[in-house]
Write a protein that holds these residues in place. Structure first.
Motif, short mmCIF file in Angstrom:
data_model
loop_
_atom_site.label_atom_id
_atom_site.label_comp_id
_atom_site.label_asym_id
_atom_site.label_seq_id
_atom_site.Cartn_x
_atom_site.Cartn_y
_atom_site.Cartn_z
N ALA A 135 0.79 -1.25 -0.17
CA ALA A 135 -0.05 -0.07 0.22
C ALA A 135 0.93 1.43 0.00
O ALA A 135 0.44 2.00 -0.74
CB ALA A 135 -1.15 0.00 1.37
N ALA A 136 1.89 1.22 0.61
CA ALA A 136 2.93 2.32 0.98
C ALA A 136 3.58 2.66 -0.55
O ALA A 136 3.78 3.82 -0.83
CB ALA A 136 3.89 2.21 2.01
N ARG A 137 4.08 1.52 -1.08
CA ARG A 137 4.84 1.71 -2.39
C ARG A 137 3.91 2.09 -3.42
O ARG A 137 4.32 2.90 -4.38
CB ARG A 137 5.66 0.32 -2.40
N LEU A 138 2.93 1.54 -3.67
CA LEU A 138 1.82 1.82 -4.80
C LEU A 138 0.89 2.77 -4.71
O LEU A 138 0.04 3.01 -5.65
CB LEU A 138 1.18 0.10 -4.96
N GLY A 139 0.44 3.12 -3.31
CA GLY A 139 -0.44 3.92 -3.01
C GLY A 139 -1.84 3.42 -3.24
O GLY A 139 -2.95 4.25 -3.65
N ARG A 140 -2.06 2.15 -2.93
CA ARG A 140 -3.20 1.51 -3.15
C ARG A 140 -3.15 0.25 -2.34
O ARG A 140 -2.18 -0.17 -1.78
CB ARG A 140 -3.70 1.24 -4.50
N LEU A 236 -20.65 -1.31 1.85
CA LEU A 236 -20.16 0.00 1.13
C LEU A 236 -20.54 -0.60 -0.28
O LEU A 236 -19.97 -1.40 -0.96
CB LEU A 236 -18.44 0.04 1.33
N PHE A 237 -21.13 0.48 -0.91
CA PHE A 237 -21.46 0.45 -2.33
C PHE A 237 -20.90 1.30 -3.29
O PHE A 237 -20.56 2.56 -2.84
CB PHE A 237 -23.00 0.76 -2.48
N GLU A 238 -20.19 0.54 -4.15
CA GLU A 238 -19.33 1.29 -5.13
C GLU A 238 -20.17 1.34 -6.50
O GLU A 238 -19.99 0.37 -7.31
CB GLU A 238 -17.94 0.79 -5.62
N GLY A 239 -20.81 2.40 -6.83
CA GLY A 239 -21.72 2.48 -7.95
C GLY A 239 -20.97 2.91 -9.14
O GLY A 239 -21.14 3.52 -9.97
N THR A 240 -20.16 1.93 -9.77
CA THR A 240 -19.31 2.13 -11.09
C THR A 240 -18.81 0.62 -11.45
O THR A 240 -18.89 -0.18 -10.76
CB THR A 240 -18.06 2.91 -10.58
N VAL A 247 -10.67 1.37 -6.25
CA VAL A 247 -9.46 1.08 -5.52
C VAL A 247 -8.86 2.35 -4.92
O VAL A 247 -8.49 2.46 -3.96
CB VAL A 247 -8.17 0.63 -6.46
N ARG A 248 -9.06 3.13 -5.94
CA ARG A 248 -8.75 4.56 -5.20
C ARG A 248 -9.54 4.92 -3.72
O ARG A 248 -9.01 5.51 -2.88
CB ARG A 248 -8.95 5.75 -6.19
N ASP A 249 -11.01 4.71 -3.98
CA ASP A 249 -11.80 5.04 -3.09
C ASP A 249 -11.52 4.09 -1.79
O ASP A 249 -11.59 4.81 -0.36
CB ASP A 249 -13.34 4.90 -3.38
N ARG A 253 -10.24 5.43 2.02
CA ARG A 253 -10.96 5.04 3.18
C ARG A 253 -10.20 4.30 4.33
O ARG A 253 -10.72 3.77 5.35
CB ARG A 253 -12.28 4.28 2.97
N GLY A 254 -8.82 4.05 3.91
CA GLY A 254 -7.74 3.44 5.07
C GLY A 254 -7.89 1.99 4.94
O GLY A 254 -7.11 1.27 5.74
N PHE A 255 -8.42 1.38 3.81
CA PHE A 255 -8.32 -0.07 3.77
C PHE A 255 -6.78 -0.45 2.84
O PHE A 255 -6.46 0.29 2.03
CB PHE A 255 -9.37 -0.65 2.47
N ARG A 256 -6.22 -1.45 3.37
CA ARG A 256 -4.82 -1.80 2.99
C ARG A 256 -4.78 -3.23 2.53
O ARG A 256 -4.07 -3.55 1.80
CB ARG A 256 -3.88 -1.82 4.21
N ARG A 257 -5.95 -4.09 2.81
CA ARG A 257 -6.03 -5.45 2.52
C ARG A 257 -7.18 -5.68 1.97
O ARG A 257 -8.24 -5.74 2.60
CB ARG A 257 -5.64 -6.19 3.56
N VAL A 258 -7.21 -6.00 0.54
CA VAL A 258 -8.59 -6.14 0.03
C VAL A 258 -8.51 -7.52 -0.65
O VAL A 258 -7.58 -8.03 -1.47
CB VAL A 258 -8.83 -5.10 -1.02
N TYR A 259 -9.86 -7.87 -0.29
CA TYR A 259 -10.09 -9.48 -0.86
C TYR A 259 -11.24 -9.47 -2.06
O TYR A 259 -12.15 -9.13 -1.64
CB TYR A 259 -10.38 -10.38 0.26
#
Length: 335
Positions: A135-140, A236-240, A247-249, A253-259
């Protein structure tokens, strides 16, 4: 350093800050203080350790820390300055801080005449901090895409049914991976087809203490009585359909580990966008045939465009196989 790593494990696994441990040694090499970071807004590991010493207790000491001391003011002050002010004369750390704002602590320490040694047990700490460092290196967030399929690559039978392709052991591993994630992401198609709860559960079906935030991506409405609305965390709804926007959103929001758990359309979109750091693939010893593939179009038009993977591990889970893989250009940390 191994003690510092053990101390770092005491910190919270979730959240935007890394888990860091620190050990302070007197000039004779005797441990005189230990500390670790307890989460956002609390003292960093170095300051936590220094706080356990008298005002001049760190004069001439060595600080051993898992991550390069920070060099910025956020919720707390810079650890580099705290170490200098305390009279520490040598700092040993494992991994450099890749943050644009927080990095640079080693240079500040050297400028103040402090001896700095880096890279000690770096591989072990890289593996331990893999999610945060990505997350720190890639900004996501660090993103894992998971699917379960038959050996012929089908995620469902011809009529769309998919419960259960894999057995109990494989499904329990999925729950463990959910628990270890900040967010679990599915598309509206998966919610409409499977009505998943997106919770992390134990062997007896009980809710685990730690739960990922459920994220639903897409434009379609879902039923008000969908199981996901009974999740302990609000949905959390991502209407897109733009996964880069999602991923940017999530990162903001502070999420660092996404499954990312489904379905094929969403998984394919993440892969096509180059946003996958790890693949968690569950293979069942069965054949389904038909058109219900685990993946759709991922932008491979010719063999030269294939997305090659590096296998990190293969594990038997009951009768099923679990394959952990990363994109070939990524070096598996800790291997």
């Amino acid at each position: 350093m191994r003690t510092a790593i053990e101390l770092a494990h005491n910190g919270p696994a979730g959240g935007v800050n890394p888990r860091v441990g620190c050990v302070i040694l007197d000039p004779d090499g005797t441990v005189i203080a230990e500390g670790w970071h307890r989460g956002v807004g609390t003292a960093h590991a170095e300051v936590d350790a220094l706080s356990k010493l008298a005002e001049s207790g760190a004069r001439g000491a060595t600080a051993v820390v898992t991550l390069e001391p920070c060099n910025h003011t956020g919720h707390t002050g810079p650890c580099s300055e705290a170490l200098i002010a305390a009279g520490v004369t040598r700092v040993v750390y494992a991994v450099s801080d890749p943050g644009h704002a927080s990095g640079g602590g080693a240079a500040r320490l050297r400028a103040a005449g402090v001896e700095v040694i880096d890279g000690v047990q770096a591989d072990e700490v890289e593996d331990f901090l893999e999610d945060w460092l990505t997350a720190a290196r890639l900004g996501r967030p660090r993103i894992t895409v998971k699917w379960a399929s038959s050996l012929d690559g089908r995620a469902a039978a011809a009529d769309g049914t998919s419960r259960w392709i894999t057995g109990a052991a494989a499904r329990q591993r999925v729950h463990e991976q959910r628990k270890a994630s900040d967010a679990i992401v599915v598309g509206t198609g998966t919610v409409l087809a499977d009505d998943p709860s997106l919770t992390a559960r134990g062997d007896a079906g009980e809710l685990l203490a730690t739960q990922p935030t459920p994220v639903v991506v897409g434009m379609r409405a879902i039923p008000k009585d969908a199981a996901v609305f009974r999740h302990p965390h609000p949905v959390l709804f991502e209407g897109t359909h733009d996964v880069a926007e999602v991923v940017r959103d999530l990162h903001a929001r502070g999420f660092r580990r996404v499954y990312v758990e489904g379905g094929p359309t969403l998984a394919s979109a993440f892969i096509a966008a180059g946003l996958v750091d790890e693949y968690a693939i569950y293979l069942a010893p069965t054949l389904l045939g038909g058109s219900r593939l685990a993946l759709g179009d991922i932008g491979v038009g010719t063999i030269g465009e294939q997305r090659r993977l590096r296998i990190r591990s293969v594990e038997n889970l009951g009768v099923d196989l679990f394959v952990s893989a990363v994109p070939e250009h990524v070096t598996p940390e800790g291997d």
